[in-house]
Design a protein around this motif. Structure first.
Motif, PDB file in Angstrom:
ATOM      1  N   VAL A 170     -52.801 -11.736 -41.635  1.00  0.00           N
ATOM      2  CA  VAL A 170     -53.924 -11.531 -42.573  1.00  0.00           C
ATOM      3  C   VAL A 170     -53.751 -10.625 -43.956  1.00  0.00           C
ATOM      4  O   VAL A 170     -53.028  -9.288 -43.265  1.00  0.00           O
ATOM      5  CB  VAL A 170     -54.993 -10.597 -41.512  1.00  0.00           C
ATOM      6  N   SER A 171     -53.642 -10.748 -44.670  1.00  0.00           N
ATOM      7  CA  SER A 171     -53.860 -10.502 -46.035  1.00  0.00           C
ATOM      8  C   SER A 171     -54.926  -9.640 -46.723  1.00  0.00           C
ATOM      9  O   SER A 171     -55.933  -9.551 -46.568  1.00  0.00           O
ATOM     10  CB  SER A 171     -53.234 -11.329 -47.143  1.00  0.00           C
ATOM     11  N   GLU A 172     -55.103  -8.069 -47.402  1.00  0.00           N
ATOM     12  CA  GLU A 172     -55.897  -7.089 -47.313  1.00  0.00           C
ATOM     13  C   GLU A 172     -55.888  -8.209 -48.947  1.00  0.00           C
ATOM     14  O   GLU A 172     -56.944  -7.706 -49.578  1.00  0.00           O
ATOM     15  CB  GLU A 172     -55.730  -6.214 -47.058  1.00  0.00           C
ATOM     16  N   VAL A 173     -55.173  -8.523 -49.410  1.00  0.00           N
ATOM     17  CA  VAL A 173     -55.155  -9.643 -50.908  1.00  0.00           C
ATOM     18  C   VAL A 173     -55.165 -10.329 -51.494  1.00  0.00           C
ATOM     19  O   VAL A 173     -54.993 -11.307 -50.298  1.00  0.00           O
ATOM     20  CB  VAL A 173     -53.821  -8.547 -51.350  1.00  0.00           C
ATOM     21  N   ASP A 174     -56.325 -10.988 -52.152  1.00  0.00           N
ATOM     22  CA  ASP A 174     -57.129 -11.880 -52.195  1.00  0.00           C
ATOM     23  C   ASP A 174     -56.253 -12.908 -52.930  1.00  0.00           C
ATOM     24  O   ASP A 174     -56.286 -12.875 -54.791  1.00  0.00           O
ATOM     25  CB  ASP A 174     -58.518 -12.137 -52.515  1.00  0.00           C
ATOM     26  N   PHE A 175     -55.350 -13.809 -52.830  1.00  0.00           N
ATOM     27  CA  PHE A 175     -54.549 -13.788 -53.575  1.00  0.00           C
ATOM     28  C   PHE A 175     -54.915 -14.857 -54.613  1.00  0.00           C
ATOM     29  O   PHE A 175     -54.196 -15.561 -56.012  1.00  0.00           O
ATOM     30  CB  PHE A 175     -53.033 -14.667 -52.992  1.00  0.00           C
ATOM     31  N   ASP A 176     -55.970 -15.601 -55.006  1.00  0.00           N
ATOM     32  CA  ASP A 176     -56.934 -16.461 -55.633  1.00  0.00           C
ATOM     33  C   ASP A 176     -57.607 -15.996 -56.619  1.00  0.00           C
ATOM     34  O   ASP A 176     -58.153 -16.287 -57.551  1.00  0.00           O
ATOM     35  CB  ASP A 176     -57.908 -17.192 -54.770  1.00  0.00           C
ATOM     36  N   ALA A 177     -58.169 -14.483 -56.619  1.00  0.00           N
ATOM     37  CA  ALA A 177     -59.139 -13.925 -57.216  1.00  0.00           C
ATOM     38  C   ALA A 177     -57.947 -12.394 -58.397  1.00  0.00           C
ATOM     39  O   ALA A 177     -57.117 -12.741 -58.311  1.00  0.00           O
ATOM     40  CB  ALA A 177     -59.013 -12.059 -56.375  1.00  0.00           C
ATOM     41  N   ARG A 207     -51.117  -7.328 -43.161  1.00  0.00           N
ATOM     42  CA  ARG A 207     -51.404  -6.749 -41.470  1.00  0.00           C
ATOM     43  C   ARG A 207     -50.592  -7.648 -40.441  1.00  0.00           C
ATOM     44  O   ARG A 207     -51.306  -9.336 -40.084  1.00  0.00           O
ATOM     45  CB  ARG A 207     -52.883  -6.628 -41.021  1.00  0.00           C
ATOM     46  N   VAL A 208     -49.307  -7.653 -39.580  1.00  0.00           N
ATOM     47  CA  VAL A 208     -48.677  -8.630 -39.084  1.00  0.00           C
ATOM     48  C   VAL A 208     -49.294  -7.729 -37.945  1.00  0.00           C
ATOM     49  O   VAL A 208     -48.698  -6.791 -37.091  1.00  0.00           O
ATOM     50  CB  VAL A 208     -47.454  -8.639 -39.118  1.00  0.00           C
ATOM     51  N   PRO A 209     -50.104  -8.448 -36.307  1.00  0.00           N
ATOM     52  CA  PRO A 209     -50.189  -7.954 -35.981  1.00  0.00           C
ATOM     53  C   PRO A 209     -48.733  -7.834 -34.363  1.00  0.00           C
ATOM     54  O   PRO A 209     -47.802  -8.188 -34.482  1.00  0.00           O
ATOM     55  CB  PRO A 209     -51.324  -9.065 -35.224  1.00  0.00           C
TER      56      PRO A 209
END
Length: 333
Positions: free
Chosen positions: A7-14, A23-25
């Motif tokens: 899961v990325s905390e960064v929105d790569f489209d914004a 977040r690597v589980p």
């Protein structure tokens, strides 16, 4: 495309500048629902190319980690045309520990692509990079060094082009980075690449990409760090991604093909007698392997099977059979 568990905390489209973590589980005894934090910065503004810059694929390689972190601090959205994605510690567990490979799963990230979305943490990272991140990219730069065991001069690595467009893009990156040496591969690459490296992953995705070897010995060399930071700024300028950039004078690069490596065949203590960038002849003595545990034993002589130039040399004195001692290159034809 396989679905990544990361899961990325960064929105790569914004648009704008965002900083956070992948977040690597990683569920372990001390943290049942935990995750590994891989730092990421994304800066996006206006229309332009997408450039991915990575470092810390091997955790004991430092110039790239510093240079990429510096860009993440210094650049803001108003400085950028396009999208810049910065990952200074892609293999975070290895980088945090200062090791070539991850201490949690022993993964050598640059030998694991294309990875697996349901594998070990290192395999999940490899999959995310190849299947999620690189499809967004037009260009990629992956920063390495010789790590703890080798020393390199500042050297760009690039593959052969498979089209005029790819050659044009590679030449832009090579000329802009402007490192003293360029190691040009004579084969491989392209979208059919089977290499398990970050370069192979980029090639499979049609991303114009280069790599760099930047020092080594598990230390930071100020001159190489300065060349790295300068080169990244010049790449951003050459791609039209930073405003009003005026490059300084190009210094030029010696283009090489690697002929091969020279290996140790007896354990002992390594004494090099030749320096990096020194020209050598076939059969010339490169090093001695000493055996202080055996009184009176004559050192073994290591000779070069190639004529050319020393591109890399082992940084550690203690050696075992199979260790790489030197890498020999010659001027590209």
């Amino acid at each position: 495309m396989s679905q990544s568990a990361i899961v990325s905390e960064v929105d790569f489209d914004a648009n704008g500048k965002q900083q956070g973590y992948l977040r690597v589980p990683y569920s372990v005894h001390r943290s049942a629902y935990g995750w590994i934090p891989v730092p990421v910065t994304m800066i996006k503004n206006n229309v332009g190319p997408t450039l991915v810059i990575t470092a810390g694929v091997h955790g004991d390689e430092y110039e790239g980690q510093i240079a990429v972190s510096s860009l993440a601090r210094s650049l803001n959205a108003e400085d950028i045309h396009g999208r810049l994605i910065l990952l200074p510690m892609l293999n975070f567990p290895a980088a945090e520990a200062g090791l070539r490979t991850s201490p949690i799963d022993h993964g050598n990230l640059n030998r694991l692509f294309p990875g697996s979305p349901s594998g070990t943490p290192s395999e999940m990272l490899a999959h995310w990079y190849e299947d999620v991140l690189l499809p967004m990219a037009d260009y990629a730069v992956d920063l390495h060094s010789g790590g703890a065991s080798l020393d390199y001069p500042a050297t760009l690595l690039r593959g052969p082009a498979h089209s005029p467009e790819e050659e044009a893009g590679l030449t832009v990156l090579q000329d802009a980075f402007d490192l003293p040496y360029t190691w040009k591969f004579t084969g491989g690459g392209g979208k059919g690449s089977t290499a398990r490296t970050a370069m192979g992953a980029a090639n499979r995705n049609g991303v114009i990409n280069v790599m760099a070897e930047l020092g080594g010995g598990a230390r930071v060399t100020p001159d190489i760090l300065s060349r790295t930071s300068r080169g990244l700024q010049r790449i951003l300028g050459a791609l039209g991604m930073i405003r009003d950039f005026v490059p300084d004078r190009a210094l030029g690069s010696r283009v090489l093909n690697v002929k091969g490596s020279v290996y140790c065949y007896e354990p002992g203590v390594f004494e090099p007698v030749k320096e990096i960038a020194e020209d050598i002849a076939e059969g010339e003595t490169l090093a001695l392997i000493h055996h202080p545990e055996t009184p009176g034993r004559t050192p073994d002589v290591v000779v070069s099977p190639y004529a050319g130039m020393i591109l890399a040399r082992r940084a550690m004195a203690h050696v075992l059979r199979g260790d790489a001692l030197f890498q020999i290159a010659s001027d590209a034809a």
